[in-house]
Design an enzyme around this catalytic site. Structure first.
Site, PDB file in Angstrom:
ATOM      1  N   CYS A   1       0.627  -0.996   0.010  1.00 42.14           N
ATOM      2  CA  CYS A   1       0.277   0.103   0.100  1.00 42.14           C
ATOM      3  C   CYS A   1       0.766   0.923   0.184  1.00 42.14           C
ATOM      4  O   CYS A   1       1.639   1.750  -0.832  1.00 42.14           O
ATOM      5  CB  CYS A   1      -0.807   0.586   0.867  1.00 42.14           C
ATOM      6  SG  CYS A   1      -2.081   0.760   0.799  1.00 42.14           S
TER       7      CYS A   1
ATOM      8  N   HIS B   1      -3.345  -5.345   1.903  1.00 43.57           N
ATOM      9  CA  HIS B   1      -2.377  -5.304   3.545  1.00 43.57           C
ATOM     10  C   HIS B   1      -2.806  -6.911   3.093  1.00 43.57           C
ATOM     11  O   HIS B   1      -3.571  -7.142   3.929  1.00 43.57           O
ATOM     12  CB  HIS B   1      -2.881  -4.244   3.454  1.00 43.57           C
ATOM     13  CG  HIS B   1      -2.552  -2.930   4.167  1.00 43.57           C
ATOM     14  ND1 HIS B   1      -2.162  -2.554   4.620  1.00 43.57           N
ATOM     15  CD2 HIS B   1      -4.172  -1.752   3.400  1.00 43.57           C
ATOM     16  CE1 HIS B   1      -2.451  -0.879   4.435  1.00 43.57           C
ATOM     17  NE2 HIS B   1      -3.341  -1.141   3.843  1.00 43.57           N
TER      18      HIS B   1
ATOM     19  N   GLU C   1      -0.523  -8.439   5.733  1.00 44.94           N
ATOM     20  CA  GLU C   1      -0.409  -8.582   7.132  1.00 44.94           C
ATOM     21  C   GLU C   1      -1.448  -8.120   7.584  1.00 44.94           C
ATOM     22  O   GLU C   1      -1.668  -8.260   8.556  1.00 44.94           O
ATOM     23  CB  GLU C   1       0.584  -7.529   7.873  1.00 44.94           C
ATOM     24  CG  GLU C   1       0.512  -5.883   7.590  1.00 44.94           C
ATOM     25  CD  GLU C   1      -0.053  -5.152   6.561  1.00 44.94           C
ATOM     26  OE1 GLU C   1      -0.056  -5.815   4.661  1.00 44.94           O
ATOM     27  OE2 GLU C   1      -0.480  -3.718   6.423  1.00 44.94           O
TER      28      GLU C   1
HETATM   29  N1  GLN Z   1      -3.978   6.064   0.660  1.00 45.44           N
HETATM   30  C1  GLN Z   1      -2.284   6.136   1.086  1.00 45.44           C
HETATM   31  C2  GLN Z   1      -1.106   6.922   0.422  1.00 45.44           C
HETATM   32  O1  GLN Z   1      -1.954   7.560   0.591  1.00 45.44           O
HETATM   33  C3  GLN Z   1      -1.915   4.689   1.370  1.00 45.44           C
HETATM   34  C4  GLN Z   1      -2.936   3.867   2.262  1.00 45.44           C
HETATM   35  C5  GLN Z   1      -2.570   3.194   2.412  1.00 45.44           C
HETATM   36  O2  GLN Z   1      -0.822   2.224   3.197  1.00 45.44           O
HETATM   37  N2  GLN Z   1      -3.763   1.981   3.431  1.00 45.44           N
HETATM   38  O3  GLN Z   1      -0.073   6.892   1.665  1.00 45.44           O
END
Ligand code: GLN
Length: 195
Positions: free
Chosen positions: A79, A170, A172
């Site tokens: 992410c 994610h 994890e």
């Molecule tokens: N929206 C977040 C970003 O732009 C990432 C979201 C996440 O890691 N769950 O950094």
């Protein structure tokens, strides 16, 4: 024994530590750049990429992280971690650590789909890999040499380029640790001395 670090400046650190646990893996919570010398692979957790970048700069991690990746040491970003790894970010002039030939768009699933859970078919891993998406990015483009590992709704959500692995979701936050096991295998393979 192999040593795998989790960058612990912000985000879901503890969950990654748990997901990486294995008899031959020593998980290192990385809070200082000197610790990068002691590890064979590194996870960039999810969280908030702009906050994480600010902390990377503040704690002198920028050059050491770049150097770590340039040596070809494996890195796994989930992410926000995938956002840190991308060489191009839609709507941003500058990328962050910029190690993977992917173009990533932040928060790309739109309002209705801000967060959701789904099963994904991930190449080399399985057909039913659990993924939790939270304000997740989409990998809009993957360059030559990038292997697309998973798509959701026709959008790329996981990719690998040599020692670098990135996913929008994610793993994890689930009990399905196969993505982590796959990364551990990548780290193990990177350490094998060629015959
Ligand atoms: N929206 C977040 C970003 O732009 C990432 C979201 C996440 O890691 N769950 O950094």
């Amino acid at each position: 024994m192999i040593n795998i670090g989790v960058l612990a400046l912000q985000g879901a650190v503890r969950e990654h530590v748990k997901a990486l646990q294995a008899p031959d893996v020593n998980v290192v919570v990385v809070k200082k750049s000197e610790q990068l010398d002691q590890i064979d692979g590194l996870v960039f957790p999810g969280g908030e990429s702009t906050t994480m970048r600010r902390l990377i700069n503040k704690y002198g991690f920028y050059e050491p992280l770049k150097h770590f990746a340039e040596k070809g040491k494996p890195v796994f970003g989930t992410c926000a971690g995938a956002i840190l790894m991308a060489k191009e970010l839609v709507g941003h002039k500058e990328p962050h650590i910029a190690v993977m030939d992917i173009t990533v768009e932040r928060n790309a699933f739109g309002r209705q789909r801000e967060s959701f859970e789904t099963l994904l078919k991930v190449k080399g891993i399985g057909e039913d890999v659990e993924g939790i998406f939270i304000r997740a990015p989409i990998i809009r483009q993957a360059g030559e040499g990038v292997d697309v590992l998973a798509e959701y709704d026709g959008e790329i959500v996981a990719a690998r380029q040599g020692p670098f692995l990135a996913c929008s979701y994610h793993p994890e936050l689930t009990d399905d640790f196969r993505m982590h096991q796959y990364f551990v295998k990548m780290v193990r393979e990177s350490m094998e001395v060629p015959a």
